[in-house]
Design an enzyme around this catalytic site. Structure first.
Site, PDB file in Angstrom:
ATOM      1  CB  ILE A 857      -0.944   0.021   1.223  1.00  8.72           C
ATOM      2  CG1 ILE A 857      -0.132  -0.074   2.515  1.00  8.72           C
ATOM      3  CG2 ILE A 857      -1.958  -1.101   1.133  1.00  8.72           C
ATOM      4  CD1 ILE A 857      -0.983  -0.010   3.764  1.00  8.72           C
ATOM      5  N   GLY A 858       2.149   1.169   0.015  1.00  8.80           N
ATOM      6  CA  GLY A 858       2.996   2.359  -0.007  1.00  8.80           C
ATOM      7  C   GLY A 858       4.457   1.992  -0.009  1.00  8.80           C
ATOM      8  N   GLY A 860       8.308   4.044   1.133  1.00  3.57           N
ATOM      9  CA  GLY A 860       8.978   5.204   1.696  1.00  3.57           C
ATOM     10  C   GLY A 860      10.451   5.203   1.394  1.00  3.57           C
ATOM     11  N   GLY A 861      11.153   6.134   2.057  1.00  2.00           N
ATOM     12  CA  GLY A 861      12.578   6.260   1.818  1.00  2.00           C
ATOM     13  C   GLY A 861      13.383   5.131   2.403  1.00  2.00           C
ATOM     14  CE1 TYR A 862      11.555   4.071   8.123  1.00  2.00           C
ATOM     15  CE2 TYR A 862      11.841   6.242   7.178  1.00  2.00           C
ATOM     16  CZ  TYR A 862      11.236   5.409   8.085  1.00  2.00           C
ATOM     17  OH  TYR A 862      10.279   5.910   8.936  1.00  2.00           O
ATOM     18  N   GLY A 863      11.772   1.922   3.459  1.00  2.00           N
ATOM     19  CA  GLY A 863      11.016   0.685   3.551  1.00  2.00           C
ATOM     20  C   GLY A 863       9.755   0.710   2.714  1.00  2.00           C
ATOM     21  CD  GLN A 864       9.132  -2.523  -1.243  1.00  2.00           C
ATOM     22  OE1 GLN A 864       8.105  -3.014  -1.693  1.00  2.00           O
ATOM     23  NE2 GLN A 864      10.328  -2.900  -1.638  1.00  2.00           N
ATOM     24  CE  LYS A 878       8.250   2.815   6.222  1.00  2.00           C
ATOM     25  NZ  LYS A 878       7.912   4.222   6.374  1.00  2.00           N
ATOM     26  CG  ASP A 974      10.283  11.463   6.072  1.00  2.00           C
ATOM     27  OD1 ASP A 974      10.231  12.502   5.389  1.00  2.00           O
ATOM     28  OD2 ASP A 974      10.163  10.328   5.585  1.00  2.00           O
TER      29      ASP A 974
END
Length: 1288
Positions: A857-858, A860-864, A878, A974
């Site tokens: 569903i998304g 980010g800069g350091y994970g999915q 995450k 962040d």
């Protein structure tokens, strides 16, 4: 070469050199005297030697005065009469002022505050402010062709000046040339200030008793070659803009530190020999004395302290470095005769160009020379230097130059305008106060040469390693502790200088052996004790400097080539460390005692310190003074440990000294024989009582002289060891609770101050208690050692069973010392063993096998982020990136998750646990159905009034207030709308907070996607604070206001540049004033001016209450709800639908006119078709009538056909009239029906407005009937026409 260029190495020459330098200084100070008077005085002193030896050289046959005039005119043959008048006029002006050195107009320009420097690449003039420590640059507008055409004019600078001296004095010899060279070396500016004639006068005055040696004239070919070589070297110096600090700092580029290079007899670049005994006459190329620091004060030079720290090491390596770098210096590649000839011709060549260059813009002189040596105007020069930085940048940008020099400008941050000059090839940022380099340096893709030496750098941005054309990188004299691993990405790098740093290790991942273009590597004066194995395989290095480190390399090896040095290190095997037996025998100590390490020495000192603490407490001394002494001595202990390890090139030297201390402690009653030599750091302290010891020694042996301060005093007894080391190593009492008090009283027995019987009894009791405690400790340690040995045996057995190789076990130094010293009378106190705490199981561990992971569903800069289910609860998982996951990262992650899972707040996403497996680390949180606030704001189908958006911003501020109120403070790092989640009740919850370990580990990845939300101080790499989250909150407020993406259409570098310039997102004109004021405060450039979240909460709450009041008033008065947004999207401009009935009514009202128009068009088409058909029928009837008339005209027609046809025609016309009437009636009926329908619709609308009830099915029924009523007459008409056609 022979003649005046030869060098005299006699003692008389060395003695004359000091006299010559003094005379030159006197000549330069009194240079305001008339030229003719000086020469006439010389001629009067030498009347016996007129023009005997220079008839072939100068063709001068006049008397003394005419000879002087001839030499003067010949020296100025290239200038006009007007120029001579200008020069003489300026000299007269200089004599009227204070002690200003007289100079030509082409060199001085002292009246102007800012000098002009000639650009090396174009002819444009650049105004450049001068720092008081910068040397003058000789930029002369003389082309190579002009030099070759004026060889005859250049020759007389070398020959005629000396020949004139021969004609007047007949004593121009090697000593004269020696004096010329000494004068050039004393001060580069004095060469400019003095003319040719003043040089001859000084030579005549200083050499009355020298030998007579006539100088032969040089051949033009030899002079031409020498001049060309001098011109090339001078052009190189002008291009690189060499400064005086280069020789002082010793960065290794154009020259080395002369404090290191000078030996008792060292040959300088000008060919003369400098003596170690003459400190004032020994000078370097920059003109400053070697052993004097008058040119640079401590305040002016921030790096002087660094050079002083390494002075002792540099003195030891002076001769060695001279020999080692002999191959790299340009001057040493030439022979002695060439150097001597160059020095002489260099003086003449410079003097010739002094007379030829009359433009002030071509030559610039430092102003600090004209301040009488007292430093006047230095503060103004510093201000001019700061003002000069933007001027330099603007000038380089306007001229499109490829070189920019910002050295020695006291910069703390690199100006952002530098990154806009994309054409730069050469950037000099040396001698500043830089701690960081901006990431924007990656924009300078054409950069080839970068100088960052003499700063305070500890790391470099990753963007620097992407420069494809960088060939030279100077990083010396900084604070680097490791060689950057990314340095191997600079594939074009040829020269790398990392000297004078704090580098302790080079990682094998650096892969320096893969940098095939790297030919010069400088690693001098670091703390390297070894090199990686792959670096030893490098075969492409041509220059490798490794002196001043802890490597096992002596002078002979360091003189060899890089390949030989690396091959030696490959085959080197370190020897076993042993105590020096000679030192032990001198100290009358048992040689079987092993050396001890740093920790054991400090432990000994701590025991003495604890004993002294106890005695001071008994005497009830002042605690405040005691605390101050504690702090001072603790700092001195750290200094002792650091300096002893850094100053000693050998690792065993400190251990030997510590071993001597331990041996003196263990054997206090040894006879006083040869004393112990301790390091100066222990003894150069005035409060330790070493002066008393020296006095006692003087009293006992008055004939023995005391050693100088530079040499270390000696200790003859144990009491001095105790006093000295206890004063230095006085540590905190809390750290020494477990340590037993030491038997200091054994040393006190020898002193006359402690002779009471009571004190001796107390001391004996204390000694017995201490011995018992020490025995107990030894027993415990023996038991621990036995247990460790048993564990090791068990491990070895297990390894043998499993088939794994055995690893050798290395014992601790402290344990070895204790085990070996068990038989001694006085055991050594040791540091208590550290208790290893067993790590507790992680409370919030969520096994990955228990999580059912669904769709993503998304990201980010350091994970999915994935949607999942855990124990029947819908969760968000995450998955963290596991690029560089290690045990430390997992441990830090557990600590942070342990803290985050305990947080509870309605505006904070609930942390439920984490999976800390290194293969798949992840975090489990609650799942929110509506998703992120960013997706909601971008969805235009979702209507959000101003009150709802204010409430969402208020919820975000509440969550951040809670995070910042925790202890320790939790910084989000962040904050953006993507990390603000919304639940079913439209409540915002802050997500992705904390996790500083993960975010700092992947800072570069995070920055790529969230640059628009990052604060300026974070972009400048100044660190995160809670005010950085306030800046990000301002961007969130802007998104809630506009429902747009910030910085849309810009790339990352454009966003960074706009933020650095202070630019902010555009503020709409329809924004409420209070809301705009809050945003402006939150995104202030200065973090201290931004409000905190507790200050933001009441502001947001006030705006929400005001909106609610306005909304209630507008509803009560029947006005529309207040709207905040673009005017074109204001719903008040349109009639809002009240219910479904009104929407249907509006749709019907819009559809009916269209249907009516379509029906009318169809009727018109049908009517036209009918008329055309009737016209065709009339035409046919007319034809029939004509036929009938023709038949009637003929009498032979038996039938009365004419009358029948006439009757039929009449009937047909009647039917046609009836049909037309019927058609008109149908049209009238249709119009009436339409009017009735409109009336009914109006009535229904009125009823709906009054009652609000939905529309019944009558509308559809009437609509269908109206359509049917329109269709029936058309069908009747068509049937009627078909009947008529059938009849026909």
């Amino acid at each position: 070469m022979e003649g005046s260029f030869q060098f005299n190495k006699s003692k008389q020459t060395n003695n004359n050199s000091s006299l010559d330098s003094n005379n030159i200084i006197n000549d330069n100070i009194n240079n305001n005297l008339n030229f003719e008077n000086n020469n006439n005085n010389n001629n009067n002193n030498n009347n016996n030697n007129n023009n005997n030896n220079n008839n072939n050289n100068n063709n001068n046959t006049n008397n003394n005065n005419t000879t002087n005039d001839t030499s003067k005119t010949s020296a100025n043959s290239t200038s006009t009469e007007d120029d001579e008048e200008d020069i003489l006029g300026n000299r007269k002006k200089d004599t009227t002022g204070s002690r200003v050195l007289p100079m030509d107009t082409s060199l001085t320009g002292a009246a102007e505050p800012s000098k002009k420097r000639k650009n090396t690449q174009d002819d444009s003039e650049v105004e450049v402010q001068y720092h008081p420590q910068k040397r003058a640059s000789f930029s002369l507008n003389i082309s190579p062709t002009q030099l070759q055409n004026d060889l005859s004019l250049n020759i007389f600078n070398v020959s005629n000046s000396n020949n004139n001296n021969n004609s007047n004095n007949n004593n121009n010899n090697n000593n004269n040339n020696n004096n010329n060279n000494n004068k050039i070396n004393n001060n580069s500016n004095l060469i400019l200030n003095s003319s040719v004639d003043s040089t001859t006068s000084s030579n005549n005055n200083n050499n009355k008793n020298s030998n007579d040696n006539q100088q032969p004239q040089q051949q033009p070919e030899e002079i031409e070659g020498e001049l060309n070589r001098e011109r090339q070297e001078r052009d190189k110096m002008l291009h690189e803009e060499a400064e005086i600090e280069q020789y002082k700092y010793g960065d290794g580029e154009e020259g080395e530190n002369y404090e290191i290079m000078v030996t008792p007899h060292h040959r300088t670049s000008f060919g003369h020999i400098t003596s170690a005994n003459s400190d004032e006459t020994t000078n370097n190329e920059s003109g400053s004395p070697i052993n004097s620091r008058k040119m640079v004060t401590d305040e002016e030079d921030p790096h002087s302290s660094h050079n002083e720290d390494h002075q002792s090491d540099q003195d030891n390596h002076g001769q060695f470095m001279n020999d080692e770098h002999q191959s790299t210096d340009d001057d040493q590649n030439k022979s002695d005769n060439e150097k001597e000839s160059e020095s002489a011709r260099n003086s003449g060549d410079l003097q010739q160009k002094v007379h030829n260059s009359k433009d002030e813009s071509t030559v610039s002189t430092p102003q600090h020379i004209f301040n009488n040596g007292n430093g006047e105007g230095e503060e103004e020069d510093d201000d001019d230097e700061e003002y000069d930085v933007p001027l330099r940048i603007q000038t380089v940008a306007n001229n499109k130059s490829t070189k920019l020099s910002l050295s020695n400008c006291w910069l703390k941050v690199i100006p952002t305008d530098v990154w806009s000059i994309l054409e730069l090839r050469d950037l000099d940022l040396s001698a500043n106060q830089l701690k960081k380099v901006s990431k924007s340096i990656g924009l300078l893709v054409h950069l080839k040469r970068l100088r960052l030496n003499h700063n305070q750098l500890t790391a470099l941005p990753k963007e620097l390693y992407s420069l494809p054309r960088l060939t030279t990188l100077y990083l010396n004299n900084n604070n680097f502790k490791v060689v950057p691993k990314e340095i191997n990405r600079l594939t074009s790098l040829k020269t790398l200088d990392l000297s004078f740093n704090q580098i302790t290790d080079i990682s094998p991942q650096t892969n320096l052996h893969q940098m095939t273009n790297l030919v010069e590597l400088r690693l001098r004066y670091n703390q390297l004790s070894s090199l990686p194995q792959n670096m030893l395989e490098s075969n492409h290095l041509q220059v490798l400097w490794l002196e001043g480190n802890r490597l096992p390399l002596n002078k002979a090896i360091l003189k060899k080539s890089p390949s030989e040095i690396l091959s030696f290190l490959r085959g080197y095997k370190p020897p076993n460390k042993k105590v020096n037996d000679k030192v032990i025998n001198k100290a009358h100590v048992n040689p079987a005692l092993p050396p001890i390490d740093t920790a054991s020495t400090i432990a000994v000192a701590q025991v003495f310190a604890q004993k002294e603490l106890d005695t001071k407490k008994r005497k009830k001394e002042n605690l405040d003074d005691f605390k101050k002494q504690h702090i001072e001595t603790e700092l001195k202990l750290k200094q002792l440990e650091e300096e002893l390890q850094i100053a000693n090139a050998k690792a065993t030297k400190f251990e030997e000294e510590a071993s001597l201390l331990q041996q003196q402690f263990n054997n206090p009653n040894t006879p006083t024989g040869p004393s112990l030599n301790l390091p100066s750091i222990l003894l150069n302290q005035p409060h330790l009582g070493w002066d008393q010891q020296q006095q006692q020694q003087q009293q006992q042996s008055p004939n023995v002289s005391t050693p100088p301060i530079s040499t270390s005093p000696v200790l003859t007894g144990g009491q001095q060891v105790v006093n000295g080391i206890s004063q230095i190593s006085l540590l905190s009492p809390t750290q020494q609770i477990n340590n037993p008090p030491s038997p200091v009283t054994q040393f006190n027995q020898a002193s006359p101050q402690h002779n009471n019987n009571q004190q001796q009894q107390q001391q004996q009791q204390q000694q017995q208690q201490q011995q018992q405690q020490q025995q107990q400790q030894q027993q415990q340690q023996q038991q621990q050692q036995q247990q460790q040995q048993q564990q090791q045996q068990q491990q070895q057995q297990q390894q043998q069973q499993n088939g794994s190789p055995q690893q050798p076990h290395v014992n601790n130094n402290n344990n070895n010392n204790i085990q070996q010293n068990k038989d001694h009378q006085f055991p050594v106190p040791t540091i208590p063993a550290k208790i290893i705490e067993v790590e507790k199981p992680f409370e919030w561990e969520v096994p990955l096998s228990e999580i059912a992971i669904g769709a993503r569903i998304g990201r980010g800069g350091y994970g999915q982020v994935f949607r999942g289910s855990w124990r029947g609860t819908e969760v968000a998982v995450k998955m963290l990136f596991n690029d560089n996951v290690n045990l430390k990262l997992i441990s830090d992650l557990r600590k942070e998750v342990d803290l985050l899972c305990k947080l509870r707040h309605p505006n904070i996403v609930l942390f439920m646990g984490a999976c800390t497996e290194p293969s798949s680390p992840c975090i489990v949180t609650e799942y929110l159905s509506r998703g992120s606030l960013a997706n909601i704001l971008l969805d235009e189908s979702i209507e959000m009034d101003w009150g709802l958006r204010l409430q969402l911003g208020f919820d975000c501020a509440r969550g951040m207030t809670y995070l910042h109120s925790r202890n320790p403070i939790i910084i989000h790092r962040d904050l953006k709308t993507d990390n603000l989640l919304v639940d079913d009740s439209w409540q915002v919850k802050v997500a992705d907070f904390g996790l500083a370990t993960v975010k700092s580990h992947t800072f570069a990845k995070t920055m790529c996607g969230t640059t628009g939300w990052v604060a300026p101080e974070v972009l400048a790499e100044e660190g995160y604070t809670e005010k950085a989250d306030v800046y990000s909150y301002a961007i969130v407020l802007w998104e809630l206001l506009t429902r747009l993406i910030p910085y849309a259409g810009k790339n990352t570098m454009q966003v960074v540049r706009s933020i650095d310039r202070g630019e902010r997102l555009p503020m709409p004109a329809w924004c409420p004033p209070k809301y705009a004021a809050l945003m402006n405060r939150c995104w202030e450039t200065d973090p201290t001016h931004r409000p905190s979240f507790p200050e933001i909460l009441p502001i947001m709450e006030g705006m929400i209450s005001e909106f609610q009041k306005e909304k209630k008033e507008s509803i009560a008065q029947g006005r529309p709800i207040p709207y905040v947004g673009p005017p074109e999207k204001d719903p008040s401009n349109k009639q809002p639908p009240q219910n479904m009935a009104t929407t249907i009514q509006q749709q019907l009202a819009q559809q009916q006119p269209q249907q009516l128009l379509e029906q009318q068009i169809l009727l018109q088409v049908q009517q036209q078709a009918q008329l055309q058909h009737l016209q065709q029928q009339l035409e046919q009837q007319q034809k029939l009538q004509q036929q009938l008339q023709q038949q009637i005209a003929h009498p032979n027609n038996p039938n009365n056909f004419y009358f029948q046809q006439q009757l039929q025609q009449q009937q047909f016309q009647q039917q046609l009239q009836q049909h037309q009437q019927h058609f008109q009636q149908q049209q009238q009926q249709q119009q009436q029906q339409q009017q009735q329908q409109q009336q009914q619709q109006q009535q229904q609308q009125q009823q709906l407005q009054q009652t609000g009830s939905p529309i019944d099915n009558r509308l559809n029924y009437n609509f269908n009937n109206s359509n049917n009523s329109d269709i029936q007459p058309m069908q009747q008409e068509n049937n009627y026409r078909m009947n008529i056609n059938d009849k026909k």
